[in-house]
Scaffold this motif. Structure first.
Motif, PDB file in Angstrom:
ATOM      1  N   LEU A 176       0.930  -1.320  -0.111  1.00  0.00           N
ATOM      2  CA  LEU A 176      -0.144   0.051  -0.091  1.00  0.00           C
ATOM      3  C   LEU A 176       0.878   0.995   0.156  1.00  0.00           C
ATOM      4  CD1 LEU A 176      -2.440  -1.455   2.349  1.00  0.00           C
ATOM      5  CD2 LEU A 176      -3.220  -0.568   0.109  1.00  0.00           C
ATOM      6  N   LEU A 177       2.064   1.163   0.776  1.00  0.00           N
ATOM      7  CA  LEU A 177       2.970   2.434   0.643  1.00  0.00           C
ATOM      8  C   LEU A 177       3.574   2.662  -0.841  1.00  0.00           C
ATOM      9  CD1 LEU A 177       4.665   2.012   4.135  1.00  0.00           C
ATOM     10  CD2 LEU A 177       2.813   3.558   3.483  1.00  0.00           C
ATOM     11  N   LEU A 178       3.897   1.485  -1.627  1.00  0.00           N
ATOM     12  CA  LEU A 178       4.347   1.454  -2.678  1.00  0.00           C
ATOM     13  C   LEU A 178       3.083   2.141  -3.676  1.00  0.00           C
ATOM     14  CD1 LEU A 178       5.676  -2.017  -3.146  1.00  0.00           C
ATOM     15  CD2 LEU A 178       6.980   0.182  -3.243  1.00  0.00           C
ATOM     16  N   MET A 179       1.950   1.749  -3.378  1.00  0.00           N
ATOM     17  CA  MET A 179       0.842   2.295  -4.318  1.00  0.00           C
ATOM     18  C   MET A 179       0.702   3.736  -4.044  1.00  0.00           C
ATOM     19  SD  MET A 179      -3.041   0.995  -3.637  1.00  0.00           S
ATOM     20  CE  MET A 179      -3.205  -0.727  -4.260  1.00  0.00           C
ATOM     21  N   ARG A 180       1.005   4.018  -2.583  1.00  0.00           N
ATOM     22  CA  ARG A 180       0.779   5.610  -2.454  1.00  0.00           C
ATOM     23  C   ARG A 180       1.830   6.315  -2.959  1.00  0.00           C
ATOM     24  NH1 ARG A 180      -0.670   9.286   1.303  1.00  0.00           N
ATOM     25  NH2 ARG A 180      -2.331   7.971   2.255  1.00  0.00           N
ATOM     26  N   ALA A 181       3.072   5.956  -3.029  1.00  0.00           N
ATOM     27  CA  ALA A 181       4.350   6.414  -3.390  1.00  0.00           C
ATOM     28  C   ALA A 181       4.125   6.639  -5.198  1.00  0.00           C
ATOM     29  CB  ALA A 181       5.801   5.750  -3.097  1.00  0.00           C
ATOM     30  N   TRP A 182       3.489   5.555  -5.788  1.00  0.00           N
ATOM     31  CA  TRP A 182       3.315   5.752  -7.067  1.00  0.00           C
ATOM     32  C   TRP A 182       2.480   6.659  -7.379  1.00  0.00           C
ATOM     33  CZ3 TRP A 182      -0.449   4.668 -10.855  1.00  0.00           C
ATOM     34  CH2 TRP A 182       0.066   4.633 -12.306  1.00  0.00           C
ATOM     35  N   GLU A 184       1.544   9.323  -5.914  1.00  0.00           N
ATOM     36  CA  GLU A 184       2.294  10.630  -5.517  1.00  0.00           C
ATOM     37  C   GLU A 184       2.970  11.127  -6.543  1.00  0.00           C
ATOM     38  OE1 GLU A 184       3.443  10.361  -1.432  1.00  0.00           O
ATOM     39  OE2 GLU A 184       1.377  10.635  -0.792  1.00  0.00           O
ATOM     40  N   ALA A 185       3.911  10.154  -6.972  1.00  0.00           N
ATOM     41  CA  ALA A 185       4.882  10.362  -8.057  1.00  0.00           C
ATOM     42  C   ALA A 185       4.019  10.649  -9.576  1.00  0.00           C
ATOM     43  CB  ALA A 185       5.927   9.158  -8.424  1.00  0.00           C
ATOM     44  N   GLN A 186       2.914  10.357  -9.513  1.00  0.00           N
ATOM     45  CA  GLN A 186       2.140  10.741 -10.799  1.00  0.00           C
ATOM     46  C   GLN A 186       1.826  12.147 -10.546  1.00  0.00           C
ATOM     47  OE1 GLN A 186       2.482   8.154 -13.214  1.00  0.00           O
ATOM     48  NE2 GLN A 186       3.503   7.314 -11.481  1.00  0.00           N
ATOM     49  N   PRO A 311       7.420 -17.338  12.796  1.00  0.00           N
ATOM     50  CA  PRO A 311       7.771 -16.312  11.764  1.00  0.00           C
ATOM     51  C   PRO A 311       7.322 -16.757  10.519  1.00  0.00           C
ATOM     52  CG  PRO A 311       9.761 -17.559  12.181  1.00  0.00           C
ATOM     53  CD  PRO A 311       8.664 -17.973  13.174  1.00  0.00           C
ATOM     54  N   GLY A 312       6.629 -15.670   9.746  1.00  0.00           N
ATOM     55  CA  GLY A 312       6.434 -15.787   8.523  1.00  0.00           C
ATOM     56  C   GLY A 312       7.545 -15.160   7.528  1.00  0.00           C
ATOM     57  N   ALA A 313       6.857 -14.860   6.223  1.00  0.00           N
ATOM     58  CA  ALA A 313       7.864 -13.930   5.340  1.00  0.00           C
ATOM     59  C   ALA A 313       6.624 -13.470   4.402  1.00  0.00           C
ATOM     60  CB  ALA A 313       9.046 -14.446   4.608  1.00  0.00           C
ATOM     61  N   GLY A 314       6.577 -12.193   4.104  1.00  0.00           N
ATOM     62  CA  GLY A 314       5.788 -11.753   3.059  1.00  0.00           C
ATOM     63  C   GLY A 314       6.325 -10.782   2.160  1.00  0.00           C
ATOM     64  N   PRO A 315       7.169 -11.304   1.263  1.00  0.00           N
ATOM     65  CA  PRO A 315       7.848 -10.678   0.188  1.00  0.00           C
ATOM     66  C   PRO A 315       6.923 -10.010  -0.751  1.00  0.00           C
ATOM     67  CG  PRO A 315       8.893 -12.765   0.496  1.00  0.00           C
ATOM     68  CD  PRO A 315       7.776 -12.811   1.498  1.00  0.00           C
ATOM     69  N   VAL A 316       7.254  -8.955  -1.296  1.00  0.00           N
ATOM     70  CA  VAL A 316       6.109  -8.247  -2.169  1.00  0.00           C
ATOM     71  C   VAL A 316       6.796  -8.258  -3.786  1.00  0.00           C
ATOM     72  CG1 VAL A 316       5.191  -6.025  -2.772  1.00  0.00           C
ATOM     73  CG2 VAL A 316       5.142  -6.838  -0.455  1.00  0.00           C
ATOM     74  N   THR A 317       6.248  -8.573  -4.641  1.00  0.00           N
ATOM     75  CA  THR A 317       6.794  -8.344  -5.835  1.00  0.00           C
ATOM     76  C   THR A 317       6.039  -7.382  -6.657  1.00  0.00           C
ATOM     77  OG1 THR A 317       5.334 -10.129  -6.872  1.00  0.00           O
ATOM     78  CG2 THR A 317       7.561 -11.003  -6.061  1.00  0.00           C
ATOM     79  N   VAL A 318       6.513  -6.611  -7.692  1.00  0.00           N
ATOM     80  CA  VAL A 318       5.816  -5.654  -8.456  1.00  0.00           C
ATOM     81  C   VAL A 318       6.244  -5.653  -9.976  1.00  0.00           C
ATOM     82  CG1 VAL A 318       5.774  -3.971  -6.314  1.00  0.00           C
ATOM     83  CG2 VAL A 318       7.886  -4.027  -7.889  1.00  0.00           C
ATOM     84  N   SER A 319       5.207  -4.828 -10.496  1.00  0.00           N
ATOM     85  CA  SER A 319       5.489  -4.856 -12.033  1.00  0.00           C
ATOM     86  C   SER A 319       6.499  -3.997 -12.377  1.00  0.00           C
ATOM     87  CB  SER A 319       4.198  -4.423 -12.701  1.00  0.00           C
ATOM     88  OG  SER A 319       3.714  -3.267 -12.143  1.00  0.00           O
ATOM     89  N   ARG A 320       6.942  -3.641 -13.818  1.00  0.00           N
ATOM     90  CA  ARG A 320       8.298  -2.904 -13.862  1.00  0.00           C
ATOM     91  C   ARG A 320       8.193  -1.329 -13.318  1.00  0.00           C
ATOM     92  NH1 ARG A 320      12.017  -4.767 -16.233  1.00  0.00           N
ATOM     93  NH2 ARG A 320      10.797  -6.630 -17.108  1.00  0.00           N
ATOM     94  N   HIS A 321       6.655  -0.854 -13.711  1.00  0.00           N
ATOM     95  CA  HIS A 321       6.853   0.711 -13.406  1.00  0.00           C
ATOM     96  C   HIS A 321       6.809   0.938 -11.711  1.00  0.00           C
ATOM     97  CE1 HIS A 321       2.468  -1.004 -13.522  1.00  0.00           C
ATOM     98  NE2 HIS A 321       2.286  -0.190 -12.865  1.00  0.00           N
TER      99      HIS A 321
END
Lengths: 523, 454
Positions: A176-182, A184-186, A311-321
């Motif tokens: 969600l913070l990635l979404m927010r930053a994206w 804002e950058a737009q 413990p878990g692990a919750g990696p995040v993958t994203v598209s190129r942009h």
């Protein structure tokens, strides 16, 4: 064609006798409660032994100013090593686990955890590396992390990854913070995030922490997102949508292409909650469905395992942009070497990074377990995981369709959601009672009362690692429970289950009303 | 692939037959055909366990673990502490390893009771009434503590000492982008937080009253600050005091609760976890009982079962995300339970005398090592405040250069300090000494250190 293997028929009523996943034979020596460590404590007893160091024994007064010194050492417990081992071993005997028996806890993917991964996590060359060691001393770790990032991108159809988030919910908030930053950058900050009414509770909780307002969209009669309802809430205030696909009903969102188009049309992003990724490994990738951001739950899908709640692990993958917004520092291969020999790795922080989301590099030993699991399974094995998880869930769905209500009576993916509504109406026996009766039968209970959209829900996820015999034994146990509820005495007994477990039903109201969160709070 | 799925060919055929299907592919009929992967993921085919192990061994062989290869003088929140065989053996019992969140308390008393004991032990160390069942790591605990404090005070301003671990501060800044909290960092002067820089007229920008004041004890440079000043600042402004502590140092130090902390957070790695390249570690979170209903994450409470026997259950569940959804106190679900169980075992092994002894030996080693290093020509103390078991030096060259030189000699010399602490010269080195360092190792380290500076 003849097959040497003996055919097993689901109709065989005695099949449960040989089921490996039923734990009703687990030995218990008694019904006393285990004393706490504090009650086992005897002043003057000890277990610790430390290295001989020969460091000069300076008096405490020379080391620490008085204002900083404790009056007396903190009272922990004083036990021998033998008592310590007895205590925690007995506690372990009061604990159900995957290794003990089937654990069809819907939405949690409680599959068998290969032991080879334990061995990997205990290798000194991985377990004893300091996280602040210079890159020259941790090339193997960085190579491992890059290899895992690449594998997770291949599995999800994405371009870049962060391995820092320590669990699914941390991955959600990172996404969600990635979404927010994206946005804002737009130059277009937005206010709302859409989630379906069947979503996990972590989704709306993460939305709040991400600084967004949750907009809930209802499901249609088929258990999927109602496309018209979705379109009616989409506008340029919407930052994106969080979806689990297959959803929490175990159903694939058939309109996913249209959903993606509609969200992208208003400039929103699609977030894939990887809770149910086990269903689609090697079959379809979130990236191909149109998702922009994905989190994975390595403890679920890649069996790292669950550890009693982490413990878990919750990696995040994203598209190129979105890759340039990822948390940093990230390990990067700066020189591929020749056939992998002489490869060199460095830490880099993406240009527009949202910053760190973990003290160090994520739950690294969990990540090493996940890579091991992925390499052992490979492309073919991961697809087989999904196939058999879906096969098991559908078999159980059909097998139990006469036992419980099936609110969405059509093929499911990796889990099925049934309902005890009719049973409750007939006999007063609720989903909760069914869960407690199953404990007595030697099975862990399914998830109950979730998703919230199904009344008296029983959410069953058998996973791919349970055998047909175990599935049949589980179904037979369900049959017995429902049959017994047919008489008033049987129904009354069901509400008193379980009787054979280390403790019986616990007084949750009392726990909350007169809170005793520590031994020292006891009266 | 491995033998982890039990299905025989005939069983698959029989199961498909029961479902009225003729192929496995038909199970995925709901997935639009155009989306289905035709050519696979591109991953290599599955390999047998021994082959995969060989590959992982190869990777591990290019790391330099602490131990025989590198004698560890690095800390910064991750310490090379004694972890006995008994802790590893008990913590690797598969009943703890392969279970999940105790949603069914009747068959989860093992994990629940271990967590209850963990909560008790952490609360005693922290000197406050209640501790939760764990968070991800020290940074996550700090973020949750500031969220609690700002919700409790209805304010949005954080006064954050730069004595707090730089990674944790960075994580707090990252998450502040979502919550809108304003984080003002207060610099250290001579190793102690310069609180007077935020009082009216001070150099740090104001933004109204803080909702929370955060300080570390010991701080990142290993120094012991007078927390009375931070407490007084809170009393004056109505802020809550969050103290980041170290659970082992707490064996000797006055407890954060005794200093007046409202919330205590910490990194639990020193309580039995391997260095593990930074995880999985353990976020410690404890607070005054007045704040218990704002606590994040799981909390275990004692109760009774229907037969009146003592029993444990997760409680005050109405705080949590699966019940309260967007109004939850936190989004945390899966936490670090196995690490909390590990820490409970380790604290049981240490006991009252052991935790004090480990802290004392660490302090002795650090003071001995610091004195010897300060006698090396060109080495100076970075700050003057009293230290416990970690300390900062100013070097006559860049710290990264020295770290590489000493790695060649078999020492992990410490951590290079960022320019928050040393300006752009990057000549600050943070050195940690634990109870595991012998006099011979320290003497040899000092010797190599001296030569590396020539």
């Amino acid at each position: 064609m003849t097959d040497p293997e003996e055919m097993t028929h689901p109709e065989k009523s005695e099949a449960h006798l040989c089921a490996g996943g039923r734990a009703a034979s687990a030995p218990l020596l008694g019904h006393d409660s285990e004393p706490t460590l504090f009650e086992l404590s005897e002043p003057g007893r000890r277990a610790w032994q430390l290295r001989t160091t020969k460091v000069p024994e300076a008096p405490l007064e020379q080391l620490l100013p008085e204002v900083h010194r404790r009056g007396a050492p903190p009272a922990l417990a004083e036990v021998s090593e033998r008592d310590l081992v007895g205590h925690f071993t007995r506690l372990s005997h009061r604990q159900f686990s995957v290794d003990l028996g089937a654990y069809p806890l819907g939405s949690c993917t409680m599959k068998y955890n290969p032991k080879v991964c334990d061995e990997v996590a205990s290798l000194p060359g991985l377990a004893d590396v300091h996280p602040a060691a210079p890159a020259s001393c941790s090339q193997g770790w960085m190579a491992l992390l890059v290899e895992l990032e690449e594998a997770l991108c291949a599995i999800t159809g994405m371009a870049g990854a962060t391995l820092q988030p320590a669990a699914g919910a941390a991955g959600e908030l990172t996404g969600l913070l990635l979404m927010r930053a994206w946005h804002e950058a737009q130059g277009q900050p937005r206010r709302k995030v859409v989630i379906p009414d069947s979503a996990h509770g972590t989704n709306p909780a993460s939305v709040t922490l991400g600084g967004y307002e949750t907009v809930t969209v209802k499901s249609n009669a088929r258990g999927c997102i109602d496309l018209e309802a979705l379109r009616s809430v989409l506008n340029t205030e919407v930052a994106g949508i969080m979806l689990t696909n297959p959803n929490t009903l175990g159903l694939f969102e058939e309109d996913i292409v249209a959903i993606a188009e509609a969200v992208h049309e208003v400039g929103g992003l699609l977030y894939y909650d990887g809770a149910n990724l086990n269903a689609i490994l090697g079959v379809v990738r979130p990236g191909d469905m149109g998702f922009d951001i994905v989190h994975l739950n390595l403890h679920k899908t890649f069996a790292t395992p669950h550890g009693g709640g982490g413990p878990g692990a919750g990696p995040v993958t994203v598209s190129r942009h979105l890759a340039s917004f990822l948390p940093g520092p990230r390990p990067r291969r700066v020189d591929p070497g020749v056939d992998g020999v002489g490869a060199r790795y460095e830490w880099t922080t993406p240009q527009r990074s949202i910053g760190r989301v973990h003290s160090w590099h994520g739950n690294a030993l969990v990540l090493a377990r996940a890579l091991t699991y992925i390499l052992v399974h490979g492309d073919d094995g991961l697809r087989e995981v999904a196939e058999r998880a879906v096969l098991n869930a559908n078999w159980l769905r059909k097998r139990l369709s006469g036992t419980f209500d099936a609110p969405y009576d059509r093929p499911c993916m990796h889990e099925c959601v049934l309902s005890a509504v009719s049973l409750k109406r007939r006999s007063g026996v609720r989903a909760l009672d069914v869960a407690k009766c199953l404990l007595e039968e030697g099975f862990h209970a399914p998830t109950v009362y979730f998703p919230l959209t199904v009344e008296e829900a029983l959410m069953i996820e058998p996973t791919e690692t349970e055998s047909l015999q175990t599935l049949e034994a589980f179904a037979s146990a369900c049959d017995r429970i429902v049959a017994r509820a047919g008489t008033p005495e049987g129904a009354a007994e069901a509400t008193e289950a379980p009787r054979t477990t280390p403790v019986r039903r616990v007084d949750e109201a009392r726990a909350a009303r007169s809170l005793v969160p520590t031994y020292d709070t006891r009266r | 692939m491995g033998g982890y799925t039990p299905h025989t060919k005939s069983e698959i055929a029989s199961m498909l037959g029961f479902l009225g299907l003729s192929s496995v592919e038909e199970l995925f009929a709901a997935v639009p055909p155009a989306l289905r992967l035709a050519g696979g993921t591109g991953l290599t085919p599955g390999a047998p366990e021994p082959d995969v192990l060989a590959h992982i061994y190869d990777l591990a062989a290019t790391n330099r673990p602490v131990g025989r290869d590198l004698v560890c003088f690095a800390g910064g929140g991750a310490y090379d502490r004694e972890v006995p065989a008994v802790t590893r053996a008990l913590a690797s019992r598969s009943e703890f390893v392969t279970s999940y969140t105790p949603y069914q308390p009747e068959v989860a008393q093992g994990v629940l009771q271990a967590l209850f004991e963990f909560q008790t032990l952490v609360a005693r160390l922290a000197g406050v009434e209640v501790a939760n069942a764990s968070l991800y790591d020290g940074a996550a605990a700090l973020v949750e503590a500031t969220n609690l404090a700002l919700n409790a005070t209805g304010r949005e301003l954080v006064w954050l000492s730069q004595g707090v671990n730089p990674s944790w501060r960075s994580v707090l800044q990252t998450f502040a982008a979502g919550t809108g909290h304003v984080v003002v960092e207060i610099p250290l002067v001579a190793g102690s937080t310069h609180w007077s820089s935020v009082v009216p007229g001070g150099p740090v920008a104001q933004g109204g009253a803080p909702g929370v004041v955060v300080v570390a004890y010991p701080n990142y440079l290993g120094c012991l600050e007078d927390l009375g000043e931070a407490r007084a600042l809170c009393d004056r402004t109505g802020a809550l005091l969050v103290v980041a502590f170290d659970p082992i140092c707490a064996g000797l130090l006055r407890s954060p609760g005794d200093w007046g902390a409202d919330v205590v957070v910490g990194e639990g790695q020193p309580l039995g976890m391997p260095l593990g390249f930074g995880g999985p570690y353990l976020g410690l979170f404890a607070c005054r009982s007045t704040h218990v209903r704002r606590m994040p994450g799981r909390l275990v409470g004692e109760t009774v079962d229907v037969d009146g026997r003592r029993a444990y259950v997760t409680t005050l569940r109405a705080r949590e995300q699966d019940i309260r959804r967007e109004k939850a106190t936190s989004n945390v679900c899966t936490n670090q339970t196995l690490m909390a169980v590990t820490a409970a075992i380790q604290m049981g092994w240490l006991g009252t005398s052991g935790i004090a002894e480990v802290a004392l030996r660490s302090a002795r080693g650090a003071h001995y090592c610091r004195k010897a290093l300060l006698a090396v020509p060109g080495v100076e103390p970075l700050v003057s405040a009293p230290i416990m078991s970690e300390f900062a030096l100013r070097l006559p060259l860049g710290a990264d250069v020295l770290i590489e030189r000493l790695a060649d000699k078999g020492f992990l010399a410490g951590i290079s300090l960022d320019d928050t602490y040393t300006d752009a010269r990057r000549d600050g080195l943070l050195v940690a000494v634990t109870e595991r360092r012998t006099r011979a190792e320290i003497d040899s380290f000092v010797d190599s250190f001296t030569k590396a500076l020539r």
